[in-house]
Write a protein that holds these residues in place. Structure first.
Motif, short mmCIF file in Angstrom:
data_model
loop_
_atom_site.label_atom_id
_atom_site.label_comp_id
_atom_site.label_asym_id
_atom_site.label_seq_id
_atom_site.Cartn_x
_atom_site.Cartn_y
_atom_site.Cartn_z
N TYR A 178 6.40 29.34 -1.74
CA TYR A 178 5.15 28.77 -1.23
C TYR A 178 5.40 28.10 0.12
O TYR A 178 6.34 27.33 0.28
CB TYR A 178 4.60 27.75 -2.22
N THR A 179 4.53 28.38 1.06
CA THR A 179 4.72 27.88 2.42
C THR A 179 3.62 26.88 2.77
O THR A 179 2.83 26.46 1.92
CB THR A 179 4.76 29.05 3.42
N THR A 180 3.57 26.47 4.03
CA THR A 180 2.57 25.52 4.50
C THR A 180 1.57 26.20 5.43
O THR A 180 1.85 27.27 6.00
CB THR A 180 3.22 24.36 5.27
N ILE A 181 0.43 25.56 5.60
CA ILE A 181 -0.58 26.08 6.52
C ILE A 181 -0.02 26.19 7.93
O ILE A 181 -0.24 27.19 8.63
CB ILE A 181 -1.83 25.18 6.49
N GLU A 182 0.70 25.18 8.37
CA GLU A 182 1.27 25.20 9.72
C GLU A 182 2.16 26.42 9.93
O GLU A 182 2.08 27.10 10.97
CB GLU A 182 2.06 23.92 9.98
N ALA A 183 3.02 26.71 8.95
CA ALA A 183 3.93 27.84 9.07
C ALA A 183 3.16 29.16 9.11
O ALA A 183 3.44 30.04 9.94
CB ALA A 183 4.93 27.84 7.93
#
Length: 213
Positions: A178-183
């Protein structure tokens, strides 16, 4: 490329629809508003669609109902067996987000739900770069997936699952990619997309990206 999770989905294939219907308490929030999430993704698509991770065919069915021509890509033989039973009018392909058979038509949209997190961030960017070449100007990527607003939210959600005793959910959150919106935003913009993010439940965000001209 997410293929390390194939066995999990083979084993889950017969019970998957019960899970998304909210029968598993640990995952109830993850799949909250499930039907609305699928309908939102389907409604944002256009033309000829490639769907990655078709699973049991819940999104596929909605895409077909909207008149889309669908090429569905699924690496799990168990899931392919389940969707085949539904007799849907689409082209089913054995493949994953990065390695899949050539699509025999111009592609207007690429869609997926609850699946892109099976790729590492490096693999996500590899996939997005591939889709940028596959789509023409105005083409769409429309994904709905668990994404963290930022690193702080990741910690809060993990802590919440831990406190609730949701050990299976916590294990998934800690071991899948799971990643972040920024990435994600950076990956998409580097590869020529404009993107918006809209929250659909506590875990899931709509990622709506358009290929720039």
């Amino acid at each position: 490329m997410g293929r390390e999770f194939i066995e999990l989905f083979d084993n889950w294939s017969e019970d998957y629809d019960q899970t998304v219907a909210g029968h598993d308490e640990q995952y109830r929030e993850v799949f909250e508003h499930y039907d609305h999430i699928l309908q939102t993704v389907a409604s944002r698509s256009q033309g000829t669609v490639v769907e990655f991770g078709v699973g049991t065919g819940n999104l596929t069915e909605k895409l077909i109902a909207l008149g889309r021509q669908v090429y569905g890509v699924e690496p799990s033989s168990g899931m392919r067996g389940q969707i085949t039973k539904r007799g849907l009018a689409f082209t089913l392909l054995d493949g994953d987000f990065i390695q899949f058979p050539q699509i025999g038509a111009p592609v207007d949209s690429i869609v997926s739900t609850y699946a892109f997190h099976h790729l590492t961030d490096a693999e996500k960017e590899e996939a997005i770069a591939l889709y940028s070449k596959l789509l023409s100007s105005g083409g769409k990527i429309v994904f709905a997936d668990t994404v963290y607003r930022d690193a702080d939210e990741r910690e809060l959600i993990h802590a919440s699952a831990r406190e609730a005793g949701y050990n299976d959910l916590l294990y998934d959150l800690q071991t899948e990619y799971y990643t972040t919106i920024e990435a994600l935003q950076a990956m998409l913009e580097r590869n020529g997309f404009s993107v918006t993010f809209n929250r659909l439940n506590r875990y899931v965000w709509l990622i709506d990206a358009t290929k720039n001209g």
